[in-house]
Design a protein around this motif. Sequence first.
Motif, PDB file in Angstrom:
ATOM      1  N   MET A  12       0.845  -1.236  -0.060  1.00 36.20           N
ATOM      2  CA  MET A  12       0.125   0.014   0.027  1.00 36.20           C
ATOM      3  C   MET A  12       0.978   1.233   0.076  1.00 36.20           C
ATOM      4  SD  MET A  12      -2.544   1.203   2.876  1.00 36.20           S
ATOM      5  CE  MET A  12      -3.125   2.846   2.988  1.00 36.20           C
ATOM      6  N   CYS A  51       0.754   5.532   0.385  1.00 36.40           N
ATOM      7  CA  CYS A  51      -0.156   6.547   0.823  1.00 36.40           C
ATOM      8  C   CYS A  51       0.729   7.800   0.453  1.00 36.40           C
ATOM      9  CB  CYS A  51      -0.298   6.668   2.500  1.00 36.40           C
ATOM     10  SG  CYS A  51      -1.130   8.116   2.984  1.00 36.40           S
ATOM     11  N   SER A  59       3.820   0.919   2.866  1.00 38.68           N
ATOM     12  CA  SER A  59       3.206   0.209   4.016  1.00 38.68           C
ATOM     13  C   SER A  59       4.237  -0.515   4.765  1.00 38.68           C
ATOM     14  CB  SER A  59       2.116  -0.427   3.810  1.00 38.68           C
ATOM     15  OG  SER A  59       2.181  -1.356   2.718  1.00 38.68           O
ATOM     16  N   ASP A 109      -2.711   4.510  -3.002  1.00 41.11           N
ATOM     17  CA  ASP A 109      -3.836   3.831  -2.272  1.00 41.11           C
ATOM     18  C   ASP A 109      -4.827   4.675  -1.386  1.00 41.11           C
ATOM     19  OD1 ASP A 109      -3.568   1.111  -3.223  1.00 41.11           O
ATOM     20  OD2 ASP A 109      -1.541   1.447  -2.326  1.00 41.11           O
ATOM     21  N   LYS A 139      -9.881   7.709  -3.928  1.00 42.40           N
ATOM     22  CA  LYS A 139      -9.224   7.091  -2.851  1.00 42.40           C
ATOM     23  C   LYS A 139      -9.680   7.448  -1.769  1.00 42.40           C
ATOM     24  CE  LYS A 139      -6.892   4.441  -5.550  1.00 42.40           C
ATOM     25  NZ  LYS A 139      -7.201   3.088  -5.885  1.00 42.40           N
ATOM     26  N   GLN A 188      -4.689   1.651   7.606  1.00 42.24           N
ATOM     27  CA  GLN A 188      -4.823   0.346   8.120  1.00 42.24           C
ATOM     28  C   GLN A 188      -5.669   0.072   9.072  1.00 42.24           C
ATOM     29  OE1 GLN A 188      -0.643  -0.495   8.383  1.00 42.24           O
ATOM     30  NE2 GLN A 188      -0.522  -1.145   6.175  1.00 42.24           N
TER      31      GLN A 188
END
Lengths: 211, 327
Positions: free
Chosen positions: B1, B3, B20, B72, B102, B301
């Motif tokens: 993932m 960000c 991530s 994401d 998103k 998350q």
Amino acid sequence: MVLLRKGAEAELYQESWYGLNIIRKVRTVKAYRHPKLDLELRQSRTGREAQIMHEAKGSGVPIPLIFRVDMNSTTITMQYVEGSRVKDLLHSLSSKKRLRLCSQIGQLIGRLHRNRIIHGDLTTSNMILSETGKLFFIDFGLSEHSEELEKRGVDLLLMKRAFYSTHYSFALECFKAVTEGYATEMGEETCKNVVERVNKIAKRGRYVSKR
Amino acid sequence: MICLGIESTAHTFGIGLVSSSGKIIVDINDTYQPPPGRGIHPRKAAQHHCDVAPKVLKQALQKSKIGLEKIDAIAFSVGPGLGPALRTGATVARALAVWLEKPLIPVHHAIGHIELASLTTGAKDPLVILVSGGHTAIIAFGDGYWRTFGETQDITLGNLLDMLAREAQFSSPGGSVIESLAHKGERYLDLPYVVKGNDVSYSGLLTAAIKMYKAGCRLEDVCYSVQEVSFAMLSEAAERALAHTEKKAVLLTGGVAANKRLQQMLNIISKEHNADLFIVPKIYSGDCSAQIAWTGILACQSGIKVNVDKSFIKSKLRLDKVFIPWR
């Protein structure tokens, strides 16, 4: 001589002294700060602590007996109180006992304030419940004389903070019990004013949304 | 993932990408500098952010070689900070979130400082010393929230240094100027030392220092003494909290964490209490977008997100009021 605890500003040694069980509170040199500032803080706090503890005792707040004060080695020799720090036992008490203890804490704070003493560092680490059930206040290094509402407010705010940071699951009820005990010494009116000031001081802090 | 995080609480506008796995892919920041002797003007800071936003976004995407379709989540700093500056970052974030479809993740700026410092140092369950222009706080985590053990009762350590620098006609942020001047200081001047339990208060110290400077004391000596006194106050409060909490790790983060003298003092204290001191790397000590992007990952998350129509900024948002599900 046994090192009992290493506090923030002093080392506590436990030993036997002329047949007495005593604590030697040594304000050690703090290497991190400027030597001039260091000596000034250690000496002024040692002197003040001994002086104000003595006065606190006179106003009916249990404190360890002081036997000797040495300004050169910034050491106070005092009675060793058998018991537990309130910080360590608060969570294990029944709700009823906990609230009774908190009310007692408030009462002693009130007694100090009524006698123009500000403790300056009210946390549950600085209170000892003796084996005989008597509550002792210790660590008067940041204490001072004052009757100002502001100083009383800061004192209680520190107490409140200690509950919310360390005993957060029952902070609300504990602090409420403290204020109730406080009111028995200071009177409802003064207590109300001090608690109002506590809230006012807290609102001066950073990023408080409702002022 | 992956960000994308947007920072815009005060002087810095930044866009960064973090994965991530904790990899900081890119961290582009552009800082508004007020004229020497002046503080940050909120509207001008916002105008700066508005001007540089397209350029910063482009740079972030080009440097990372990551296409927008690979992103994401979009995280933005929701507060605390200057309203106009925050709103600019939030606007960019909302636009990207809507366009890319998103999730939009609100991040508390200071929690960003803590999480990025934790990521880059590996500190576990620390007593956190957060020192910046916005915060001066001694905190530790417990049961879903950061708990405040001590903090400033008025201005922050960053404020103190910035305002002193400003008084001497330097530009903000002034921490590094003060530090280099302090290095040349020789004479220790008596300044008010105010510790209240675990709390500190710096406003009186600032007033006294400015008075001394105006009365003709050498600026180097004033800076040296201000550092000595203000850092000693914080260190004492930190040591109290450390003795009280008995933590085995101390984490120093925020813009002022870059100061070597402060690091030295906290190092001595940590050693005394058998705790390890972790210091955020200098490049991540000041405000940056990576702190928002990484915290965005942690929050996302844990299922934290906000609808665009509810994504208001919160210029006053206390650190200890934010629920943290991921710790």
